[in-house]
Design an enzyme around this catalytic site. Structure first.
Site, PDB file in Angstrom:
ATOM      1  N   GLY A 313       0.811  -1.201   0.000  1.00  0.00           N
ATOM      2  CA  GLY A 313       0.000   0.000   0.000  1.00  0.00           C
ATOM      3  C   GLY A 313       0.852   1.261   0.000  1.00  0.00           C
ATOM      4  N   GLY A 314       1.944   1.234   0.753  1.00  0.00           N
ATOM      5  CA  GLY A 314       2.864   2.369   0.731  1.00  0.00           C
ATOM      6  C   GLY A 314       3.521   2.539  -0.622  1.00  0.00           C
ATOM      7  N   TRP A 316       2.306   1.658  -3.432  1.00  0.00           N
ATOM      8  CA  TRP A 316       1.299   2.133  -4.378  1.00  0.00           C
ATOM      9  C   TRP A 316       1.239   3.659  -4.401  1.00  0.00           C
ATOM     10  CZ3 TRP A 316      -3.288   4.932  -3.606  1.00  0.00           C
ATOM     11  CH2 TRP A 316      -4.164   4.973  -4.695  1.00  0.00           C
ATOM     12  N   HIS A 317       1.479   4.294  -3.253  1.00  0.00           N
ATOM     13  CA  HIS A 317       1.399   5.744  -3.189  1.00  0.00           C
ATOM     14  C   HIS A 317       2.547   6.419  -3.935  1.00  0.00           C
ATOM     15  CE1 HIS A 317      -1.561   5.091   0.059  1.00  0.00           C
ATOM     16  NE2 HIS A 317      -1.949   6.308  -0.225  1.00  0.00           N
ATOM     17  N   GLY A 318       3.677   5.765  -4.047  1.00  0.00           N
ATOM     18  CA  GLY A 318       4.797   6.374  -4.744  1.00  0.00           C
ATOM     19  C   GLY A 318       6.025   5.494  -4.719  1.00  0.00           C
TER      20      GLY A 318
END
Length: 394
Positions: A313-314, A316-318
């Site tokens: 998930g982290g 995915w953010h960047g």
């Protein structure tokens, strides 16, 4: 194009609403929205419209193949193509940089522009093929209907992530916008616009950016206030854009689920993720955490699954180490909370009555844990994050 753009507010949205409500049947209304959605997406970089349409065509076809043959191989192929496309455009440079640093080589770092909204429409296509494979929805027979689902402009660029089983039934119903719904939609658009342009952009430009650009020039108190300011900024930015998306969709007769539910009032980190960016957190739970085994394979495996889910998930953010560490922080926090809930009966489970004093303490602890994570999320490098923390604590 973004919702706070004057061209969108004064020209695009009014013209879209006029054309939309002049149409008399469902297919004509949907056709108008498809045309305007494609224009909306192509406004920034028309060439990436072809990429999105190619992704739509591929996943629509795989949806039909999965239903007819019920073979996991088609699901795997669809996921490989979707994730491979995301990896090439979003993470290729990051992977090559880290390979160069790890093995002390000098591979050319690819400079690939990032297509707008690719993370969001990729997650939508992934959820679609998985839901078809699980038998939760039937695949769409008409390609144009699938184009409408993926490209619907209110949620295309920055979410919320709309599930096929929530949205697709609405495209076959005659949209009815009551006076109350029109008022609610307009209210959400105005509130979101206020959050985004008045609060978030102002705090960012006049305070937060200055602190994080040169944290050593400011005192520890100023750095701490900068972190608090960023907590407010990112909430108003994300939730403001979500409010505008939900409101615009409501003006057009489509209803999206709530995406933010007062997350900073959370008393635990688990509650926070049930309130923050709900469409993303529920997506990660349903399509990643549960697919990894969830809590069905023992406590140790549960903790590992939580960590993996939040790490990805982290990412995915960047594409940066700081985002991975941000995800790791939340993964560890979720695992610790679950461990505490399993081993100490005095801590009541989420959703039951909690003593007021315990809730107050829980809110304070959770908020500051989240703020600590926002330092990693906002800092442009680990050196900047370290400088902010050094100033605050020394």
């Amino acid at each position: 194009m973004v919702f706070s753009n004057l061209i969108f507010l004064y020209l695009f949205l009014p013209v879209c609403l006029i054309f939309y409500f002049l149409c008399q049947n469902i297919r004509a209304k949907n056709a108008v929205l498809i045309v305007f959605s494609l224009i909306f997406y192509a406004w920034g970089e028309p060439v990436y419209l072809l990429l999105m349409l190619a992704s739509v065509a591929v996943n629509w076809g795989f949806g039909l193949l999965i239903e007819r043959r019920r073979k996991k191989v088609f699901l795997i192929l669809a996921l490989v193509l979707d994730l491979g496309c995301l990896a090439v455009f979003k993470y290729a440079g990051f992977f090559v940089k880290n390979l160069n640093a790890l093995f002390r080589i000098s591979l050319t770092v690819p400079q690939i522009p990032l297509p707008i909204g690719i993370s969001f429409f990729t997650f939508q296509t992934i959820s679609y093929v998985i839901d078809v494979y699980r038998g939760r929805i039937a695949p769409l027979r008409r390609w144009i209907d699938y184009v409408f689902y993926v490209s619907f402009f209110p949620q295309l660029v920055a979410g919320p992530i709309v599930r096929a089983r929530d949205f697709i039934p609405q495209i076959y119903k005659t949209p009815v916008v009551t006076r109350a719904e029109f008022g609610e939609g307009l209210f959400l658009v105005l509130c979101g616009l206020f959050k985004k342009t008045v609060i978030s952009d102002y705090i960012s430009l006049n305070f937060v950016d200055r602190i994080f650009d040169a944290p050593l020039l400011y005192t520890g108190v100023e750095n701490l206030l900068g972190v608090y300011g960023y907590a407010l900024q990112i909430y108003c930015d994300f939730s403001g854009y979500s409010d505008m998306a939900i409101g615009i969709a409501l003006l057009l007769g489509f209803r999206f689920n709530v995406n933010f539910d007062s997350p900073y009032q959370s008393a635990t980190i688990t509650e926070f993720w049930r309130r923050w960016h709900i469409s993303l957190s529920s997506w990660l739970k349903d399509y990643l955490y549960i697919s990894l085994g969830g809590n069905r394979k023992g406590k140790i495996r549960t903790y590992i699954n939580l960590l993996i889910t939040m790490l990805l998930g982290g990412l995915w953010h960047g594409a940066s180490v700081s985002f991975i560490l941000w995800g790791a922080l939340h993964g560890v926090a979720l695992a610790v909370h679950k461990f505490v809930m399993n081993h100490f009966s005095s801590f009541k489970p989420l959703g039951s009555e909690m003593k007021p004093w315990r809730r107050v303490i829980g809110v304070l602890i959770t908020f500051h844990l989240v703020c600590f994570g926002w330092i990693l999320f906002r800092a442009d490098s680990m050196q900047t994050a370290g400088a902010v923390l050094t100033r605050i604590f020394t």
